[in-house]
Design a protein around this motif. Sequence first.
Motif, mmCIF file in Angstrom:
data_model
loop_
_atom_site.group_PDB
_atom_site.id
_atom_site.type_symbol
_atom_site.label_atom_id
_atom_site.label_comp_id
_atom_site.label_asym_id
_atom_site.label_seq_id
_atom_site.Cartn_x
_atom_site.Cartn_y
_atom_site.Cartn_z
ATOM 1 N N GLU A 140 38.525 18.802 9.079
ATOM 2 C CA GLU A 140 39.349 18.055 8.923
ATOM 3 C C GLU A 140 38.790 16.666 8.578
ATOM 4 O OE1 GLU A 140 42.998 18.535 8.575
ATOM 5 O OE2 GLU A 140 42.197 20.614 8.327
ATOM 6 N N LEU A 141 37.881 16.328 9.431
ATOM 7 C CA LEU A 141 37.308 14.717 9.328
ATOM 8 C C LEU A 141 36.539 14.854 7.992
ATOM 9 C CD1 LEU A 141 35.846 13.511 12.461
ATOM 10 C CD2 LEU A 141 37.868 12.752 11.348
ATOM 11 N N MET A 142 36.050 15.731 7.382
ATOM 12 C CA MET A 142 35.242 15.956 6.106
ATOM 13 C C MET A 142 36.051 15.828 4.981
ATOM 14 S SD MET A 142 32.185 15.606 6.859
ATOM 15 C CE MET A 142 31.313 15.928 5.095
ATOM 16 N N LYS A 143 37.362 16.088 5.061
ATOM 17 C CA LYS A 143 38.150 15.911 3.991
ATOM 18 C C LYS A 143 38.448 14.353 3.548
ATOM 19 C CE LYS A 143 41.306 19.932 4.982
ATOM 20 N NZ LYS A 143 42.718 20.251 5.246
ATOM 21 N N ALA A 144 38.160 13.712 4.461
ATOM 22 C CA ALA A 144 38.209 11.974 4.194
ATOM 23 C C ALA A 144 36.823 11.499 4.211
ATOM 24 C CB ALA A 144 39.021 11.593 5.299
ATOM 25 N N ALA A 145 35.772 12.094 4.078
ATOM 26 C CA ALA A 145 34.155 11.751 3.901
ATOM 27 C C ALA A 145 33.955 10.994 2.571
ATOM 28 C CB ALA A 145 33.254 12.652 4.109
ATOM 29 N N GLY A 146 33.609 9.626 2.649
ATOM 30 C CA GLY A 146 33.361 8.715 1.771
ATOM 31 C C GLY A 146 34.579 8.519 0.783
ATOM 32 N N ILE A 147 35.814 8.605 1.411
ATOM 33 C CA ILE A 147 37.061 8.096 0.614
ATOM 34 C C ILE A 147 37.896 7.356 1.369
ATOM 35 C CG2 ILE A 147 36.676 9.992 -1.043
ATOM 36 C CD1 ILE A 147 38.954 11.355 0.369
ATOM 37 N N ASP A 148 38.923 6.878 0.906
ATOM 38 C CA ASP A 148 40.023 6.228 1.550
ATOM 39 C C ASP A 148 40.883 7.271 2.244
ATOM 40 O OD1 ASP A 148 42.463 5.209 2.585
ATOM 41 O OD2 ASP A 148 42.232 3.495 0.983
ATOM 42 N N GLY A 149 40.789 7.697 3.713
ATOM 43 C CA GLY A 149 41.399 8.739 4.291
ATOM 44 C C GLY A 149 42.766 8.441 4.842
ATOM 45 N N THR A 150 43.344 7.184 4.347
ATOM 46 C CA THR A 150 44.639 6.747 5.013
ATOM 47 C C THR A 150 45.929 8.065 4.559
ATOM 48 O OG1 THR A 150 44.008 4.209 4.485
ATOM 49 C CG2 THR A 150 46.314 5.047 4.816
ATOM 50 N N GLU A 151 45.945 8.270 3.550
ATOM 51 C CA GLU A 151 46.936 9.225 3.183
ATOM 52 C C GLU A 151 46.795 10.440 3.853
ATOM 53 O OE1 GLU A 151 49.095 11.518 -0.495
ATOM 54 O OE2 GLU A 151 47.655 10.017 -0.960
#
Length: 518
Positions: A98-109
């Motif tokens: 789940e955390l890796m889905k936001a790796a290196g990007i804006d994970g706000t959404e």
Amino acid sequence: MLNVPSQSFPAPCSQQRVAPSGQSGRNKVALKPGHSLMDWIRFSKSGKDLTGLRGRLIEVTQEELQKHNTRDDCWTCIRGMVYNVTPYMDYHPGGEAELMKAAGIDGTELFDQVHRWVNYESMLKECLVGRMATKVPTANKAVTPPTPPTGLAPPMSVAPLQDKDSRPRYDWFQTDVTVHLVLYAKRKIPSSGCTTVDLEAGVLRLEVLLGQMSYMIHLRLADEVEGTVAVHTAFSVGKIQISIRKQAKEKWTRLGQPLEFHNTFLRKKDRALYYRDCVLVSKTQVNHNTHVFRLQFPRGTVMHVPVGKHVYLKALIQDTEVVRPYTPVDQNLEAASLRSSQESDLYLMIKVYPDGVFTPHLNSLCIGDCISISGPEGTFSLRPLRDVTYLYLIAAGTGFTPMARLIQLALQDIDTIRKTKLLFLNRREEDILWRCELDELAANTDRFQVEYVVSDPCESWTGRTGRVDESMLKDFLKRPDGSKRYVCVCGPDAFTELTIGLLKQQGFSEEELHTFQG
């Protein structure tokens, strides 16, 4: 020097972690020993450098953020702030994936979809890398700022989503000693209420929940008033009257000065949470590990929590803000019909986990201590129940709490529901909550039926045993042909996911299912 804001959480754009129908939401994973929330709090306070920057805060460009996208070097951005979440990987209840889905990007959404009740700023404070660098616009366009509201002229809504005719409106009138604000919802109001009023230091904040929408009045009142409010609701015509006593017998020329988000009508998920400090006035034991905590609102607060909604409790534990959702119950199963519209107390049935983080803290509070409580949240709607004739409730453990008021509502206010059936699963007989009251209710009306299931029975247990399965549900869900059905499920994540899957196998559609999750 980097200016790091002390932003309140949850943010206005976030969503709550409650599935609208049969969706099971985010699944938790089994964490390694020594990787609980409390272990993370201790580790983050250990003084170790969790960012790799030796305490420096930097501005992060988009290009720099994208470089940190691996399991061993993972940065993400949440609402303009960048965090190195690499050290948190093994502590994340949702798992590494789940955390890796936001790796290196804006994970706000991504974050907002499942983490409304998590205070990330406090949890990840020691992982803060810095702020995202602001992009310089390629062309400057002249923008005329909106004229600030004056007097009581309603400002433009932040997100105008409804026709003007369907928007609630308000008016006010006064006598020599009182001032009255009248809100017209333009729709019927549920009998369990939908209004939250906070009056503090001359500032009036009124929020009304109308389905998935939230209407707010937010004013600094024109003159000094007493610290209490009275709320009167005409449910069938959708009228709410707020009455406040003046301190001086003088005529007001205006109601007050509009404040932030005054006269706005937004989706509830876009409205930031608002907390008030409540006082613990009693703690009543329900069974060997569960209590009903009675909490009193401040003098100027009146809060009606609609059936099926929950609130968030917030506490500072070892210098970390921890937030948890809980669904209110009434004082007992008979209390709903006796409840006053001015009821100032909130009842929460909570199981205390000795190895937990939040419930031991809550259980350690003394009478007179305070804890912060949000307004009502949740996606549950009464609309699907309008034509239902058979209501099925499937609960495991403290998953019973949202069912308690729903049972009362079905029996007292919805005549079209011919039968309400509760399947209540627990580990042991002594774990069953409010058993005597449920048995008494079932004995007094043929419109309610309860069946208990235990997975670890004692020798004297004569009821059903085992865990939820296809056969158990088939027996429970029997109904006359042609009747319209609806099923609500609440319990641990694994229980909910299994039950919803079995229900779908038996032909239940998404529209016939609702899961309460927390």
